[in-house]
Design a protein around this motif. Structure first.
Motif, PDB file in Angstrom:
ATOM      1  N   TYR A 171      -0.167   8.857   7.030  1.00 39.48           N
ATOM      2  CA  TYR A 171      -1.242   7.938   6.667  1.00 39.48           C
ATOM      3  C   TYR A 171      -0.782   7.053   5.523  1.00 39.48           C
ATOM      4  O   TYR A 171       0.279   7.260   4.911  1.00 39.48           O
ATOM      5  CB  TYR A 171      -2.511   8.703   6.291  1.00 39.48           C
ATOM      6  N   ALA A 172      -1.597   6.030   5.251  1.00 39.75           N
ATOM      7  CA  ALA A 172      -1.341   5.133   4.120  1.00 39.75           C
ATOM      8  C   ALA A 172      -2.662   4.951   3.378  1.00 39.75           C
ATOM      9  O   ALA A 172      -3.753   5.087   3.940  1.00 39.75           O
ATOM     10  CB  ALA A 172      -0.811   3.791   4.604  1.00 39.75           C
ATOM     11  N   GLU A 173      -2.555   4.620   2.088  1.00 39.93           N
ATOM     12  CA  GLU A 173      -3.752   4.455   1.263  1.00 39.93           C
ATOM     13  C   GLU A 173      -3.776   3.047   0.686  1.00 39.93           C
ATOM     14  O   GLU A 173      -2.778   2.550   0.157  1.00 39.93           O
ATOM     15  CB  GLU A 173      -3.763   5.485   0.136  1.00 39.93           C
ATOM     16  N   ALA A 174      -4.929   2.380   0.847  1.00 38.38           N
ATOM     17  CA  ALA A 174      -5.091   1.031   0.309  1.00 38.38           C
ATOM     18  C   ALA A 174      -6.519   0.877  -0.193  1.00 38.38           C
ATOM     19  O   ALA A 174      -7.477   1.147   0.554  1.00 38.38           O
ATOM     20  CB  ALA A 174      -4.780  -0.026   1.367  1.00 38.38           C
TER      21      ALA A 174
ATOM     22  N   LYS B 163       4.682  -1.416  11.456  1.00 34.54           N
ATOM     23  CA  LYS B 163       4.103  -0.084  11.272  1.00 34.54           C
ATOM     24  C   LYS B 163       2.621  -0.267  10.993  1.00 34.54           C
ATOM     25  O   LYS B 163       2.229  -0.935  10.033  1.00 34.54           O
ATOM     26  CB  LYS B 163       4.786   0.647  10.123  1.00 34.54           C
ATOM     27  N   GLU B 164       1.775   0.344  11.857  1.00 35.63           N
ATOM     28  CA  GLU B 164       0.339   0.083  11.810  1.00 35.63           C
ATOM     29  C   GLU B 164      -0.426   1.350  11.450  1.00 35.63           C
ATOM     30  O   GLU B 164      -0.109   2.444  11.916  1.00 35.63           O
ATOM     31  CB  GLU B 164      -0.141  -0.442  13.170  1.00 35.63           C
TER      32      GLU B 164
ATOM     33  N   PHE C 140       0.836  -1.191   0.000  1.00 36.31           N
ATOM     34  CA  PHE C 140       0.000   0.000   0.000  1.00 36.31           C
ATOM     35  C   PHE C 140       0.875   1.247   0.000  1.00 36.31           C
ATOM     36  O   PHE C 140       2.040   1.223   0.396  1.00 36.31           O
ATOM     37  CB  PHE C 140      -0.966  -0.001   1.187  1.00 36.31           C
ATOM     38  N   LYS C 141       0.275   2.344  -0.445  1.00 36.64           N
ATOM     39  CA  LYS C 141       1.011   3.600  -0.539  1.00 36.64           C
ATOM     40  C   LYS C 141       1.135   4.226   0.852  1.00 36.64           C
ATOM     41  O   LYS C 141       0.149   4.399   1.544  1.00 36.64           O
ATOM     42  CB  LYS C 141       0.297   4.567  -1.475  1.00 36.64           C
ATOM     43  N   GLU C 142       2.351   4.566   1.222  1.00 35.32           N
ATOM     44  CA  GLU C 142       2.594   5.145   2.536  1.00 35.32           C
ATOM     45  C   GLU C 142       3.040   6.591   2.400  1.00 35.32           C
ATOM     46  O   GLU C 142       3.870   6.935   1.574  1.00 35.32           O
ATOM     47  CB  GLU C 142       3.651   4.340   3.284  1.00 35.32           C
TER      48      GLU C 142
ATOM     49  N   TYR D  43      -5.814   5.279   5.774  1.00 29.72           N
ATOM     50  CA  TYR D  43      -5.629   4.752   7.117  1.00 29.72           C
ATOM     51  C   TYR D  43      -4.624   5.644   7.843  1.00 29.72           C
ATOM     52  O   TYR D  43      -3.542   5.902   7.317  1.00 29.72           O
ATOM     53  CB  TYR D  43      -5.105   3.322   7.079  1.00 29.72           C
ATOM     54  N   ARG D  44      -4.969   6.104   9.026  1.00 33.41           N
ATOM     55  CA  ARG D  44      -4.094   7.008   9.783  1.00 33.41           C
ATOM     56  C   ARG D  44      -2.993   6.209  10.470  1.00 33.41           C
ATOM     57  O   ARG D  44      -3.253   5.168  11.059  1.00 33.41           O
ATOM     58  CB  ARG D  44      -4.917   7.779  10.816  1.00 33.41           C
ATOM     59  N   TRP D  45      -1.809   6.732  10.396  1.00 26.37           N
ATOM     60  CA  TRP D  45      -0.663   6.081  11.049  1.00 26.37           C
ATOM     61  C   TRP D  45      -0.893   6.062  12.553  1.00 26.37           C
ATOM     62  O   TRP D  45      -1.164   7.074  13.182  1.00 26.37           O
ATOM     63  CB  TRP D  45       0.627   6.822  10.725  1.00 26.37           C
ATOM     64  N   TYR D  46      -0.793   4.871  13.136  1.00 27.44           N
ATOM     65  CA  TYR D  46      -1.011   4.705  14.570  1.00 27.44           C
ATOM     66  C   TYR D  46       0.308   4.658  15.336  1.00 27.44           C
ATOM     67  O   TYR D  46       0.528   5.434  16.251  1.00 27.44           O
ATOM     68  CB  TYR D  46      -1.821   3.428  14.833  1.00 27.44           C
TER      69      TYR D  46
END
Length: 487
Positions: A120-123, A157-158, A114-116, A128-131
């Protein structure tokens, strides 16, 4: 599937399905064994604390049957641990269960990166927000491994979006990607038939809120609109309607009840307002009402005192009480009703002169009044005259009756008058205020109920958003990238 430990000769045959492995940990001696070799790689600590499942255990999740092939406990820092269970189905597909502080995540490997970005990352079109980024090592392990078990430093990395997450696991040059979602404790217990589960504390990384706040808000809004529409219909289709009105003579209800005429109430349940009026003046009256449902014989009872007093004291006049009282019989449903009415007033309703002294052949009656004097009522004009002097009254009686004004007759008359009692009430006011007027009005549905329901709906919605914010704030309390400024 049998794997014999070359060191202790234990047959490790926990698995009921066959698949190719590279290493296994002997269930007896805890040695990590590479398949095809007769030497140990190392002794591995066995997972014990808070372990809910067993290697070889079988369960059905989302309609697919899985076997637990290995268990690995990961360690971060000095005292942070979580458990990872590797599952395999008959087709050879792998999934994972991750448990931390009693919260479970179901993870599937994905075959794309997924794109990081920075935060955040995009899938699949979703952000999705970096936790958190967590370095960890293997603390304990058991089971069968399709690849070599790595004990060096790995990095997770979540990224989180609601009840879903994506993660990247990196060890050296090896990188794996996963997508996960929350799974409840009850589903795990049901799937694998276990009873003892790790104690749950805090909020899980993808734990859902207790209910769908947005959906509840929509339901509340629709409910509020329907209630408003119903209230509007009730208000426009009904008005105050007098359903009963009657003067009740106190003399008619002495020691008994009066049954009123029947009346019909139609529509939704609403208050029945009762107005009671009595011409009290420095006195009181009391009214008792029983509303009887003629179909069910259900009775609703109410009573009310009416009193008014006034006077003049220290140069000023004063007044208290009222000649009318209002009260409601609430929530009366539609139906046919009648009243049972009782009432009384101060001084009673019986003419006290009928029980007083009446000389022979006289056209008047006498009684001793409340002040200790005497009152004389003339039968012809119904006038009442008060005497405070016994001699004056005696002379008046002798004059009116023609009695001989002798010592004997006068003494006899004085004896009768002096021995009279004062229990006949107020001779002047007994005829005042002869009745009480009762009026019953059928009211529209109360605006209080309407307002209370709307306020409760609004409060529930506001409280839900506040609770969810508090819940989400707790979820992100361990994150380095929390969207809540208080963290």
């Amino acid at each position: 599937m049998d794997h014999i430990c070359p060191l202790c000769r234990t047959n490790n045959n926990e698995m009921a399905i066959d698949f190719t492995i590279e290493e296994f940990i002997c269930s007896h001696c805890k040695n990590l064994i590479t398949v095809g070799q007769s030497t140990q790689r190392k002794i591995v600590k066995k997972p014990v604390e808070n372990v809910a499942l067993e290697v070889g255990g079988k369960g059905v999740l989302y309609g697919t049957e899985y076997w637990v092939i290995n268990i690995v406990i990961k360690k971060y820092g000095l005292d942070t641990f979580w458990r990872e269970y590797s599952l395999k189905d008959k087709a050879g597909n792998n999934v994972y269960l991750s448990e931390s502080d009693g919260h479970w995540v179901f993870l599937r490997p994905v075959d794309f990166a997924f794109k990081e970005f920075k935060y955040y990352a995009e899938a699949n079109g979703k952000n999705y927000r970096w936790y958190e980024t967590t370095p960890c090592t293997v603390y304990a392990a058991t089971g069968f491994f399709e690849d070599k078990l790595q004990f060096g430093l790995a990095t997770y990395k979540e990224y989180v979006n609601g009840t879903e997450m994506i993660s990247r696991e990196e060890y050296g040059k090896s990188v794996q990607f996963f997508k996960g979602n929350h799974i409840s404790r009850s589903e795990i217990k049901k799937a694998f038939g276990v009873t003892d589960m790790p104690y749950r504390s805090g909020t899980g990384i993808v734990q859902p809120f207790y209910y769908n706040v947005k959906q509840c808000t929509n339901i509340m809004a629709i409910t509020a609109l329907l209630i408003c529409a119903l209230q509007l219909y009730v208000v426009t289709s009904r008005s105050n309607q007098t359903v009963f009105e009657q003067n009740i003579n106190f003399a008619d209800v002495t020691d008994k009840e009066v049954v009123s005429k029947s009346f019909t109430l139609s529509g939704g349940s609403a208050p029945l307002k009762v107005h009671a009026f009595s011409d009290v003046d420095n006195s009181w009256a009391s009214v008792g009402l029983s509303l009887v449902n003629e179909k069910t014989n259900e009775v609703i009872y109410a009573s009310k005192d009416i009193e008014k007093y006034s006077g003049y004291e220290d140069g000023e006049s004063w007044s208290e009480g009222s000649q009318s009282e209002d009260f409601n019989l609430c929530g009366i449903p539609a139906g046919t009703y009648h009243f049972l009415i009782s009432a009384e007033k101060e001084g009673g309703t019986t003419d006290p002169f009928k029980l007083g002294y009446r000389p022979q052949n006289a056209d008047f009656s006498i009684l001793k009044n409340n002040e200790g004097g005497f009152s004389l009522k003339n039968d012809k004009d119904q006038t009442i005259r008060t005497y405070n002097d016994l001699e004056v009254l005696t002379s008046e009686i002798i004059l009116r009756t023609g009695l001989q004004n002798t010592i004997k007759e006068t003494g006899k008359l004085d004896s009768i008058l002096l021995n009279m009692t004062q229990e006949y009430g107020d001779p002047v006011n007994f005829e005042k205020n002869p009745a009480v007027n009762i009026t019953a009005t059928w009211l529209p549905v109360s605006f209080w109920n309407f307002g209370i329901v709307l306020v409760c709906l609004i409060l529930f919605t506001v409280l839900s958003y506040w609770m969810k914010r508090t819940f989400e704030s707790g979820k992100w309390s361990n994150s380095s990238n929390s969207p809540y400024s208080s963290n």
